[in-house]
Design a protein around this motif. Structure first.
Motif, PDB file in Angstrom:
ATOM      1  N   LYS A 130      -3.542  -4.176  -7.371  1.00 16.94           N
ATOM      2  CA  LYS A 130      -2.942  -3.157  -6.517  1.00 16.94           C
ATOM      3  C   LYS A 130      -4.033  -2.316  -5.875  1.00 16.94           C
ATOM      4  O   LYS A 130      -4.962  -1.868  -6.563  1.00 16.94           O
ATOM      5  CB  LYS A 130      -2.000  -2.263  -7.333  1.00 16.94           C
ATOM      6  CG  LYS A 130      -1.201  -1.296  -6.474  1.00 16.94           C
ATOM      7  CD  LYS A 130      -0.093  -0.636  -7.261  1.00 16.94           C
ATOM      8  CE  LYS A 130       0.747   0.260  -6.339  1.00 16.94           C
ATOM      9  NZ  LYS A 130       1.860   0.905  -7.060  1.00 16.94           N
ATOM     10  N   SER A 131      -3.913  -2.126  -4.561  1.00 15.72           N
ATOM     11  CA  SER A 131      -4.870  -1.306  -3.818  1.00 15.72           C
ATOM     12  C   SER A 131      -4.340   0.112  -3.674  1.00 15.72           C
ATOM     13  O   SER A 131      -3.142   0.319  -3.458  1.00 15.72           O
ATOM     14  CB  SER A 131      -5.114  -1.905  -2.428  1.00 15.72           C
ATOM     15  OG  SER A 131      -5.683  -3.189  -2.526  1.00 15.72           O
ATOM     16  N   PHE A 132      -5.240   1.088  -3.802  1.00 17.65           N
ATOM     17  CA  PHE A 132      -4.882   2.497  -3.635  1.00 17.65           C
ATOM     18  C   PHE A 132      -5.760   3.069  -2.525  1.00 17.65           C
ATOM     19  O   PHE A 132      -6.986   3.050  -2.616  1.00 17.65           O
ATOM     20  CB  PHE A 132      -5.109   3.279  -4.929  1.00 17.65           C
ATOM     21  CG  PHE A 132      -4.226   2.847  -6.066  1.00 17.65           C
ATOM     22  CD1 PHE A 132      -2.984   3.419  -6.265  1.00 17.65           C
ATOM     23  CD2 PHE A 132      -4.626   1.836  -6.934  1.00 17.65           C
ATOM     24  CE1 PHE A 132      -2.168   3.020  -7.299  1.00 17.65           C
ATOM     25  CE2 PHE A 132      -3.814   1.421  -7.978  1.00 17.65           C
ATOM     26  CZ  PHE A 132      -2.585   2.019  -8.165  1.00 17.65           C
ATOM     27  N   HIS A 133      -5.105   3.614  -1.512  1.00 16.10           N
ATOM     28  CA  HIS A 133      -5.855   4.122  -0.359  1.00 16.10           C
ATOM     29  C   HIS A 133      -5.995   5.644  -0.384  1.00 16.10           C
ATOM     30  O   HIS A 133      -6.539   6.224   0.547  1.00 16.10           O
ATOM     31  CB  HIS A 133      -5.162   3.684   0.930  1.00 16.10           C
ATOM     32  CG  HIS A 133      -4.944   2.201   1.012  1.00 16.10           C
ATOM     33  ND1 HIS A 133      -5.982   1.296   1.133  1.00 16.10           N
ATOM     34  CD2 HIS A 133      -3.806   1.465   0.949  1.00 16.10           C
ATOM     35  CE1 HIS A 133      -5.493   0.063   1.166  1.00 16.10           C
ATOM     36  NE2 HIS A 133      -4.173   0.139   1.036  1.00 16.10           N
ATOM     37  N   ASP A 134      -5.493   6.275  -1.458  1.00 13.82           N
ATOM     38  CA  ASP A 134      -5.514   7.738  -1.508  1.00 13.82           C
ATOM     39  C   ASP A 134      -6.204   8.294  -2.757  1.00 13.82           C
ATOM     40  O   ASP A 134      -6.148   9.485  -3.018  1.00 13.82           O
ATOM     41  CB  ASP A 134      -4.081   8.275  -1.450  1.00 13.82           C
ATOM     42  CG  ASP A 134      -3.193   7.701  -2.547  1.00 13.82           C
ATOM     43  OD1 ASP A 134      -3.674   6.841  -3.316  1.00 13.82           O
ATOM     44  OD2 ASP A 134      -2.010   8.098  -2.634  1.00 13.82           O
ATOM     45  N   ARG A 135      -6.839   7.431  -3.543  1.00 14.07           N
ATOM     46  CA  ARG A 135      -7.481   7.895  -4.779  1.00 14.07           C
ATOM     47  C   ARG A 135      -8.909   8.402  -4.540  1.00 14.07           C
ATOM     48  O   ARG A 135      -9.327   9.379  -5.143  1.00 14.07           O
ATOM     49  CB  ARG A 135      -7.508   6.751  -5.807  1.00 14.07           C
ATOM     50  CG  ARG A 135      -6.141   6.258  -6.232  1.00 14.07           C
ATOM     51  CD  ARG A 135      -5.413   7.277  -7.092  1.00 14.07           C
ATOM     52  NE  ARG A 135      -4.086   6.837  -7.466  1.00 14.07           N
ATOM     53  CZ  ARG A 135      -3.811   6.145  -8.572  1.00 14.07           C
ATOM     54  NH1 ARG A 135      -4.793   5.765  -9.378  1.00 14.07           N
ATOM     55  NH2 ARG A 135      -2.568   5.808  -8.853  1.00 14.07           N
ATOM     56  N   VAL A 136      -9.655   7.698  -3.689  1.00 21.44           N
ATOM     57  CA  VAL A 136     -11.047   8.040  -3.416  1.00 21.44           C
ATOM     58  C   VAL A 136     -11.178   8.295  -1.914  1.00 21.44           C
ATOM     59  O   VAL A 136     -10.886   7.392  -1.117  1.00 21.44           O
ATOM     60  CB  VAL A 136     -12.007   6.906  -3.834  1.00 21.44           C
ATOM     61  CG1 VAL A 136     -13.457   7.323  -3.583  1.00 21.44           C
ATOM     62  CG2 VAL A 136     -11.791   6.534  -5.295  1.00 21.44           C
ATOM     63  N   PRO A 137     -11.562   9.508  -1.507  1.00 26.19           N
ATOM     64  CA  PRO A 137     -11.626   9.821  -0.079  1.00 26.19           C
ATOM     65  C   PRO A 137     -12.469   8.808   0.699  1.00 26.19           C
ATOM     66  O   PRO A 137     -13.599   8.499   0.311  1.00 26.19           O
ATOM     67  CB  PRO A 137     -12.272  11.220  -0.050  1.00 26.19           C
ATOM     68  CG  PRO A 137     -11.931  11.811  -1.372  1.00 26.19           C
ATOM     69  CD  PRO A 137     -11.941  10.658  -2.347  1.00 26.19           C
TER      70      PRO A 137
END
Length: 468
Positions: A130-137
């Motif tokens: 799963k990709s997260f686009h909001d965890r690391v700026p």
């Protein structure tokens, strides 16, 4: 001009196993990122997959419940595409030789009544990460805990004709999968995910229109809404003379957002998985006939039996058979000696319901006390919170709390006299023809008796006193 909507659904169901599809890593949800990974699910060189037998067994159960033809021989293939959450650069799936084909599911359509939806295939595959686009700026983070989790993909025929039918199909499918114990079908945790394919065409036109796909729908309501938006969007484009493009949309924001041109099967360059042999059910000690004998009674059959054997209405039977646990509990209560209709009424109307620790035998006692006219159902409800800790019979508890019905005519007459004296205006209006005031006066008598008076006795005595 009219348009016909054509919908097909691809449903990805996480199988209820403790370990992944091709390795021993845990499938536990919600643990810290990248803690359930190994060389196999990370796709490291030299790591070889080993097929999870329980995932195959659960898939057979799902296929049986959905009336598929199950094949003793099926083949795993590599589905090749490149994405950050796919560490191997391919997904192990099934393509031209799936586990099961030609299934069907009966649903209730508001538009077309009882209909049967064809299901093209059920095949096994592994999940991606799963990709997260909001965890690391400014960066995309990847969690590979889901990578390799076993899935059954269930692909319907394009037999659905409205977003509402798509929702009905999903509700029925989820209910069956939960009954069989294949999956918990928790959409919030990603255990059940839906992709919808939709096109429109003129009524009577045999050729399908150009389909578009919607992904990232997080509830059945969102599926219905998103497909409705896509349908309206396609019709608007065609009616102004435009052309439908082969496009995949995301509905994660609540609106449709174009992601990419939709891929076709040839884009994935499928070929047989070289690290896995042909999937032979017999090689895993699995037999379709044996698995069929372990299949539970399915929801529609159970609902019909509740109507036939217990005299319940179709609605009550559908609610009580909605989940396997609720249906099992109801039948346990009936087997403990409860009147079926009274037990159903108790379970369907009890505020807050009965705690799991309250046994079927105790609930049967409550039901029989109501059925035997020993206590009003309202007073029985008041005693429910005490059932977990009470020692002794329910009748003793009701007697101790002063809640058994009082059938003493003398006491009832005294309560009635008090009420009639306190409400002379209502008494006079009743005698003038306001028949509805009988209910008001009865309620006042029941209140004075703190719910203990027998309502039937109160009604007949009250009518006698009022000269009705």
């Amino acid at each position: 001009m009219n348009w016909e909507t054509v919908i097909g659904l691809e449903v990805h169901v996480q199988l209820k196993t403790r370990s992944k599809m091709f390795c021993a890593c845990s499938t536990s949800f919600g643990d810290p990122p990248n803690t359930h990974v190994c060389p196999v699910c990370l796709g490291l060189p030299g790591a070889l997959p080993l097929t999870n037998r329980e995932a195959i067994r659960l898939s057979i159960g799902a296929a049986l419940a959905l009336q598929f033809d199950i094949h003793d021989r099926s083949v795993f293939s590599r589905k090749n595409y490149f994405y950050p959450d796919l560490p191997k650069g391919y997904q192990i799936s099934q393509f031209d030789r799936p586990l099961a084909t030609a299934g069907r599911l009966a649903i209730a359509s508001a538009e077309r009544g009882s209909i049967e939806i064809g299901i093209t295939r059920l095949h096994l595959e592994e999940d991606a990460g799963k990709s997260f686009h909001d965890r690391v700026p400014g960066m995309t983070a990847v969690d590979l805990n889901r990578s390799g989790v076993p899935l059954a993909e269930i692909v319907s025929e394009p037999d659905l004709r409205s977003p509402a039918e798509a929702r009905a199909y999903l509700v029925t499918l989820k209910q069956i999968l939960e009954y069989v114990g294949v999956s918990d079908c928790n959409m919030e945790e990603g255990s059940l995910r839906v992709d919808g394919n939709l096109s429109v065409r003129r009524p009577g036109e045999p050729k399908l229109g150009t389909k578009q796909e919607v992904k990232n729908m997080n509830s059945f309501a969102a599926v219905e809404k998103s497909l409705g938006l896509l349908r309206d969007q396609q019709i608007a484009v065609l009616e102004r003379g435009g052309k439908i493009e082969l496009t995949t949309f995301s509905a994660s924001s609540g609106e449709l957002r174009a992601m990419r041109t939709k891929e076709e099967s040839h884009d994935y360059r499928y070929f047989p998985e070289p690290d896995l042999p042909v999937l032979l059910l017999s090689a895993f000690g699995l037999d379709v006939g044996t698995e069929r004998t372990t299949l539970p009674e399915l929801p529609a059959a159970r609902q019909g039996r509740f109507v036939r054997d217990y005299g319940l209405s179709a609605y009550d039977a559908s609610v009580l058979s909605a989940t396997r646990s609720a249906a099992d509990r109801y039948e346990q209560i009936v087997k403990a000696g409860a009147d079926p209709k009274t037990a159903a009424n108790l379970l369907l109307n009890a505020p807050g319901k009965f705690a799991d620790s309250v046994t079927a035998g105790v609930i049967a006692e409550v039901s029989n006390a109501v059925h035997g006219d020993l206590i009003t159902i309202q007073n029985a409800f008041k005693l429910i919170p005490e059932l977990e800790t009470h020692q002794g019979s329910f009748e003793e508890l009701a007697r101790t709390r002063g809640m058994l019905k009082l059938k003493d005519a003398g006491e009832v007459d005294a309560w009635i006299a008090s009420v009639l004296e306190a409400h002379p205006g209502e008494v006079e209006r009743y005698k003038q023809g306001e028949a509805k005031l009988l209910g008001f006066l009865m309620g006042a008598v029941m209140k004075q008796s703190k719910g203990r008076a027998d309502p039937k006795l109160v009604q007949s005595a009250l009518k006698e006193k009022l000269g009705a």
